[in-house]
Design a protein around this motif. Sequence first.
Motif, short mmCIF file in Angstrom:
data_model
loop_
_atom_site.label_atom_id
_atom_site.label_comp_id
_atom_site.label_asym_id
_atom_site.label_seq_id
_atom_site.Cartn_x
_atom_site.Cartn_y
_atom_site.Cartn_z
N ALA A 209 9.78 19.82 -10.58
CA ALA A 209 8.57 18.99 -10.53
C ALA A 209 8.90 17.57 -10.10
O ALA A 209 8.17 16.97 -9.31
N ALA A 210 10.01 17.02 -10.59
CA ALA A 210 10.39 15.66 -10.21
C ALA A 210 10.71 15.59 -8.72
O ALA A 210 10.29 14.65 -8.03
N VAL A 211 11.43 16.57 -8.20
CA VAL A 211 11.77 16.59 -6.78
C VAL A 211 10.50 16.73 -5.94
O VAL A 211 10.30 15.99 -4.97
N GLU A 212 9.64 17.67 -6.31
CA GLU A 212 8.42 17.88 -5.52
C GLU A 212 7.49 16.67 -5.61
O GLU A 212 6.87 16.29 -4.62
N SER A 213 7.42 16.04 -6.77
CA SER A 213 6.60 14.82 -6.90
C SER A 213 7.15 13.72 -6.01
O SER A 213 6.38 12.99 -5.36
N GLY A 214 8.46 13.58 -5.97
CA GLY A 214 9.08 12.58 -5.10
C GLY A 214 8.81 12.84 -3.63
O GLY A 214 8.51 11.93 -2.86
N GLY B 275 0.81 -1.22 0.00
CA GLY B 275 0.00 0.00 0.00
C GLY B 275 0.84 1.26 0.00
O GLY B 275 0.51 2.23 -0.68
N GLY B 276 1.92 1.26 0.78
CA GLY B 276 2.79 2.43 0.80
C GLY B 276 3.44 2.70 -0.54
O GLY B 276 3.51 3.84 -1.00
N THR B 277 3.88 1.62 -1.19
CA THR B 277 4.48 1.78 -2.52
C THR B 277 3.44 2.29 -3.51
O THR B 277 3.71 3.22 -4.28
N ALA B 278 2.26 1.71 -3.48
CA ALA B 278 1.20 2.14 -4.40
C ALA B 278 0.79 3.59 -4.13
O ALA B 278 0.65 4.38 -5.06
N ALA B 279 0.59 3.93 -2.86
CA ALA B 279 0.18 5.30 -2.52
C ALA B 279 1.24 6.31 -2.95
O ALA B 279 0.93 7.36 -3.51
N GLY B 280 2.51 5.98 -2.70
CA GLY B 280 3.59 6.88 -3.10
C GLY B 280 3.66 7.05 -4.60
O GLY B 280 3.82 8.17 -5.10
N THR C 284 6.65 10.42 -1.23
CA THR C 284 7.21 9.92 0.02
C THR C 284 6.33 10.31 1.21
O THR C 284 6.11 9.51 2.12
N ALA C 285 5.81 11.53 1.19
CA ALA C 285 4.93 11.97 2.28
C ALA C 285 3.65 11.14 2.34
O ALA C 285 3.19 10.79 3.42
N SER C 286 3.09 10.82 1.18
CA SER C 286 1.86 10.01 1.21
C SER C 286 2.15 8.59 1.69
O SER C 286 1.35 8.01 2.43
N ALA C 287 3.30 8.04 1.29
CA ALA C 287 3.66 6.71 1.78
C ALA C 287 3.89 6.74 3.29
O ALA C 287 3.48 5.83 4.02
N ALA C 288 4.52 7.80 3.78
CA ALA C 288 4.76 7.93 5.22
C ALA C 288 3.45 8.11 5.98
O ALA C 288 3.28 7.57 7.08
N ALA C 289 2.51 8.86 5.40
CA ALA C 289 1.21 9.04 6.05
C ALA C 289 0.47 7.70 6.14
O ALA C 289 -0.11 7.37 7.19
#
Length: 193
Positions: free
Chosen positions: A139-144, A41-46, A148-153
């Motif tokens: 954009a690539a940095v901010e997307s990453g 789920g974390g991988t998919a969400a990220g 990462t933040a969504s996976a951490a959440a």
Amino acid sequence: MPRGGYARKRLWRWRANPLRRREDVVEAWIVLAVWTVFTVGGTAAGMVTARAADDAFARQRAERQPVTALVVRGVPATATVPRGTSGRLMTSVRWTAPDGSTRTGRTLVDTGVAAGSPVTVWQDGRGRLSPAPPTSTQAAVESGVLGTASAAALAGLVFGAGAAAKWRLDRRRLDAWGREWSLVEPGWGHRTP
């Protein structure tokens, strides 16, 4: 400890064991479920979040266009710039929108820009002033970071739910131990009056 003993110790809840309780098996399944949801789920969400953010940034780059505007009100070189700013001040500018109409708005310009000087501003598809779109690298940095933040959440939610379930199991185990002890304890030893 003999080789492989650590793995046997960690997986004891999965093996048949006379000391294993129902709660131990439930806890083993909870741990497995938490780690599975965390990894998959974390991988998919990220990835979904990063992809959505990257698409949004690509739309911004496609929609926003630079246009040359003329400074309506100049900013003197001696103007006082507030601390913590980029050394730029707000002033009025005039530009031509995609539909051919003349627009006026406010944007940041460097100090020392005289009235009538050309400056580059960004406009959206409707001719409104907008911030410059992020570059591909930004954009690539901010997307990453967003991925990462969504996976951490998600990890926080999953591990929190797992910890709550484990706490409930621990409470049930303590209650069961208390009941068993109240049955066994009177037969142990002698009491002083």
